[in-house]
Design a protein around this motif. Structure first.
Motif, short mmCIF file in Angstrom:
data_model
loop_
_atom_site.label_atom_id
_atom_site.label_comp_id
_atom_site.label_asym_id
_atom_site.label_seq_id
_atom_site.Cartn_x
_atom_site.Cartn_y
_atom_site.Cartn_z
N MET A 98 0.07 16.09 7.26
CA MET A 98 -1.16 15.59 6.64
C MET A 98 -0.90 14.66 5.46
N PRO B 185 0.17 11.41 3.28
CA PRO B 185 0.25 9.97 3.55
C PRO B 185 1.70 9.51 3.65
N GLY C 177 3.26 11.77 7.14
CA GLY C 177 2.55 12.25 8.31
C GLY C 177 2.10 11.16 9.26
N GLY D 253 -3.28 20.25 3.23
CA GLY D 253 -3.10 18.84 3.54
C GLY D 253 -4.40 18.07 3.60
N PHE D 254 -5.49 18.75 3.96
CA PHE D 254 -6.78 18.09 4.07
C PHE D 254 -7.25 17.55 2.73
N ARG E 51 -5.41 14.27 2.59
CA ARG E 51 -5.67 13.41 3.75
C ARG E 51 -7.07 12.82 3.71
N GLU F 276 -1.42 5.31 11.08
CA GLU F 276 -1.60 6.39 12.04
C GLU F 276 -1.50 5.90 13.48
N THR G 55 -4.69 1.33 3.18
CA THR G 55 -4.01 2.59 3.50
C THR G 55 -2.50 2.46 3.44
N SER H 118 -0.23 4.59 0.91
CA SER H 118 0.88 5.41 1.39
C SER H 118 2.17 5.05 0.66
#
Length: 256
Positions: A35, A37, A40, A90-91, A94, A122, A134, A138
């Motif tokens: 999860m 960044p 994952g 992790g949520f 995430r 992803e 994103t 990350s």
């Protein structure tokens, strides 16, 4: 094959508690790693993520209280419970990355660039601006060593919620917490796009006045490139501040 199983059976029975402890710890840790960044993302090979999870499990194993050995049903319950705990941890991070993806989609819509697609970390299709935000987030997450803060959060979580404790948690409380986190993250993502929403609103107001003043002029052909250029200029000036605010938000979540 049966002879090998017969030889391994005494070892399994002797170290049954240690094996259940390792399986439970790996279940919680691996889901958390999936999860985070950067780590994952699908761009990182699964072998690398598996090696990281196994390496961290070997480091954290001496810090974990052993789980009492039990039946196969107890082992399945342990795995499901630890996956749920790792998913909840992790949520919290995430969902903030997802909020940044929403911000990119809103900005792309306001700048009339939503038809330009890219591929996120992803592996799925998203707007180009969402991909830029994103990927930048990350990169900042890893360069700021926040993955270490996530491991520290896991260690504190193991002290507060030992392995096997998840079975006593009410699912309604977990669902309510996840819903609150999702609502707060979406609110945060929309807040980051407020300058672009104001720019888009001002653009349509000015467009309406110009259309009434000069109806014979094709205002859209002039206004659309102008709002796109102005929006890209604003994005260039504000993207560092947006990612810095996002990074501070993630650091605050991990610290709390």
């Amino acid at each position: 094959m049966n002879e090998i199983l017969d030889l391994l059976a005494p070892l399994v029975l002797r170290f049954e508690a240690q094996l259940m402890t390792g399986v439970g710890l790996f279940s919680r840790l691996s889901i958390l790693m999936l999860m985070l960044p950067g780590i994952g993302g699908r761009m990182l090979p699964i072998q690398v993520r598996l090696a990281l999870a196994l390496g961290l499990m070997s480091i954290l194993f001496p810090l974990v209280s052993p789980v009492e050995s039990g039946t196969t049903g107890a082992l399945v319950g342990l795995i499901v419970g630890e996956i749920l705990v790792g998913l909840t941890l992790g949520f919290t991070v995430r969902i903030l990355l997802f909020a940044l993806s929403i911000s990119g989609a809103i900005i792309a819509q306001t700048l009339s660039l939503s038809q330009i697609f890219g591929f996120s970390a992803e592996g799925d299709s998203s707007s180009l601006l969402s991909t830029i935000l994103t990927l930048g987030a990350s990169t900042l997450f890893l360069t700021a060593d926040l993955e270490i803060e996530a491991i520290r959060l896991l260690i504190g979580n193991l002290e507060a919620m030992p392995l096997g404790f998840a079975a006593t948690l009410p699912s309604s409380d977990i669902a309510a917490e996840a819903t609150g986190l999702a609502a707060e993250a979406i609110r945060f993502g929309i807040t980051l796009t407020l300058p672009f929403l104001v720019l888009n609103f001002a653009y349509y107001i000015i467009l309406g006045f110009l259309n009434r003043a000069m109806p014979q002029l094709m205002i859209t052909f002039v206004g659309l490139p102008a709002v796109t250029l102005g929006g890209l200029t604003l994005l260039t000036l504000s993207i560092v501040a947006m990612l810095t605010v996002w990074l501070g938000r993630v650091a605050g979540v991990l610290g709390s």
